[in-house]
Design an enzyme around this catalytic site. Sequence first.
Site, short mmCIF file in Angstrom:
data_model
loop_
_atom_site.label_atom_id
_atom_site.label_comp_id
_atom_site.label_asym_id
_atom_site.label_seq_id
_atom_site.Cartn_x
_atom_site.Cartn_y
_atom_site.Cartn_z
N ASP A 88 26.10 -20.32 -10.47
CA ASP A 88 27.43 -19.72 -10.50
C ASP A 88 27.28 -18.40 -11.27
OD1 ASP A 88 30.11 -19.12 -10.33
OD2 ASP A 88 30.78 -21.11 -10.94
C1 NOJ Z 1 32.79 -18.01 -10.38
C2 NOJ Z 1 33.29 -19.17 -9.58
O1 NOJ Z 1 33.16 -20.35 -10.32
C3 NOJ Z 1 32.59 -19.33 -8.24
O2 NOJ Z 1 33.21 -20.35 -7.51
C4 NOJ Z 1 32.59 -18.03 -7.50
O3 NOJ Z 1 31.97 -18.20 -6.25
C5 NOJ Z 1 31.90 -16.96 -8.34
N1 NOJ Z 1 32.60 -16.82 -9.61
C6 NOJ Z 1 31.86 -15.62 -7.65
O4 NOJ Z 1 33.12 -15.07 -7.62
#
Ligand code: NOJ
Length: 822
Positions: free
Chosen positions: A304
Amino acid sequence: MRNSLVLALSGLVLAPAVSAQAYDSGDRDREDFSWVQPKNTTILGPYGHVPPVYPSPNATGVGGWEDALQKARDFVAQLTLEEKADMVTGQPGPCVGNIVAIPRLGFNGICLHDGPLAIRVADYASVFMAGVSAASTWDREILYQRGLAMGREFKAKGAHVALSPVCGPLGRSAYSGRNWEGFSPDPYLTGVAMEETILGHQDAGVQATPKHFIGNEQEIMRNPTWKTNGTVGEKVQEAISSNIDDRTMHELYLWPFANAIHARAASVMCSYQRLNGTYACENSKAVNGLLKEELGFQGYVMSDWGSTHSGVSSIEGGLDMNMPGGLGGYGMNWKAGSFFGGNITRAVNNGTVPVERVDDMIIRIMTPYYWLGQDKDFPGIDPSTGDLNTFSPRSTWVREFNMTGERSVDVRGDHGALIRKHGAAATILLKNENKTLPLKAPKSIAVFGNDAGQITEGFYNQDEYEFGTLVAGGGSGTGRLTYLVDPLTAINARAAQDGSLVQQWLNNTLIAKTDVRTLWLPTPPDVCLVFLKTWAEEAADRASLHVDYDGDDVVDSVARYCSNTVVVTHSSGINVMPWANHPNVTAIIAAHFPGQESGNSLVDVLYGDVDPSGRLPYTIAHNASDYNAPIVTDIQTDGFYDWQSWFDEKLEIDYRYFDANNISVLYEFGFGLSYSTFELGEINVENVAGSNITSRPEHLPVQPGGNPALWETLYNVSIPVTNTGDVDGTTVAQLYITLPDSAPEGTPVRQLRGFDKLSLAAGQTGVANFELMRRDLSYWDVNAQDWVIPKGEFVLSVGFSSRDLPVTTTLTPVKGCTKRKL
Ligand code: NOJ
């Protein structure tokens, strides 16, 4: 809620500059203690003593990716070490995640984009219904079609990877801020939703990314906190640790990921928080052990955004791609360097990381790329995405990007019609006294509530707003609307056909404190439609299960004088409904987040053009205090490892908890009304596996999804369903199993193991079919480390909700235990 947000975000401000710290393998040392037993329990699971799982297994391409894997190998063979580092490390660029091109090899790079209900960083794209609405359809075909249509939009914008769908959070807690992005706290329903969505995305030629792996069940405390010291941060507290025992892990949280891998998902995103003491993205037991070994995952694990907390430990723990690549809050401090990037070349050169491991990381990334044909004629990136991307604005880009796509290309096609149909199919009718609905050409309609009208604060909302209907929450799971059919507009358009008078009052504060009779003088309306909403967003958890903006008072105020009050909620998930049994509240609709055609979808159901066929994907309790598994908020100590969340309720989340404790609920899991009525006939169970069903599965070579024996159908169950009403209608037949007494303590009373949605003309009979696979009849045996079908008699219950199960029968796959009473 705002305090929680600040707390969560404060952890994102600074991270350590890259240094030897990037190679600190201290987290690995802790892993001996990582698979801890939940406190105060006597469960003997292996998690107290499972050793770390190393090395990270190499991909083999098993399960149909063999040819693509060979192409990936050939590609890797041509890369320099610097190019290898680029292939596994994100860079600032036009997309939310960017892997740079290698022009000399004709490789155009990889563009990754959010999210689970729309391509978020894009113009001229559709906003589909959210996961919670998709789950409410209980319709495999719709889940697939939604995934396919979304996938086509991602591809047409030049996105190779969709950061979708979500099954973590699963929905352990009703309060989690991101439950709406995912589907349902029931792992079976979510598993089906994952599988269908992923098949849809990937049939469109786009890589799916089931996320967030694993245990990401709350938003606050998901990141560590840092003390600022100039430009270098000192870590103050580690992120929360989700402490999950082995059986719970397999039967709840890992279950839908198994479906995702079974569907050949290209990539998996590991989550922010710690899992049993170790960060999820460097948790070798979870990533190498569960995902790559046990589930046979052949694709790549990406972090993530900012969830990578080490270099070597993460690489050895199974992480294959670092996103977005830089260090710092959300990995956005691009100048601070990266745990990967240049450190990969150093680590390989000094022998810390074998180059074979880096090669496998890239093989895993490129195999699905070739398998999906993304090397051929893939659309270029729409340059408008680069303008919209606030995440890594153009000023941060250090590399060239081939944005050869058409600027502001309109990718919506005819998806509006699809979204309208899907939104209607997701609409759940919870109460309908005296056949209030469908509406029958009412002379006068009064519309109340700040959720009824058009959004007043623009079409890309990351913050809660007072006026305007809700179709999505905030954070990376939101979408940028190009238009929105709000309920009031759609009602006006439909009411005009009948010549109905429509009057509206959209200010909740006003409605709550006004004698509403003064608003509609002189004659009371035939029907009062009250629109309520509940916001939720990433990086914050919900503070309450009540609707927002004094919505409960709004209902009281209207229902006091309007004898035909219909309440419609647009909510991120579970609400308590203290007004549900008010005699003047004659109908209740839960419409969740239905997408850009929201008003039309609703009107189709309100007026009976479409039968309400949504069913609750969770339980609505009488009181907020009835729910278990709260979010962890109350840790006041500030020790480095103090943020712990013990999943002590084990398997008892949502209806499993209410059933185990015999707690009465307002509306149970699986519940929803139709405008018609249905009856079940005689159940038929066909054994398709022969008489020698063994307790333990045959140990076949692992395929994506795990041991293929777990996915074999053992029984086909069928049951006639008759529409006994006088209108055409749609229902969802549901099958639940009760395991024999020989199953271990803690086994849920009932578990969903099949559903079939049927549309039937008045008087028509159809047949609902359910396939029971080996996994469906098994529990996870922590000692055997295997799925086991318990000996003795199972009860199969079929009906129309988890508490309306008129037909039961028994089944004894494996003989050898006492009979169970029906
Ligand atoms: C953080 C989020 O938890 C995730 O789901 C997302 O894809 C990424 N940021 C990118 O925006």
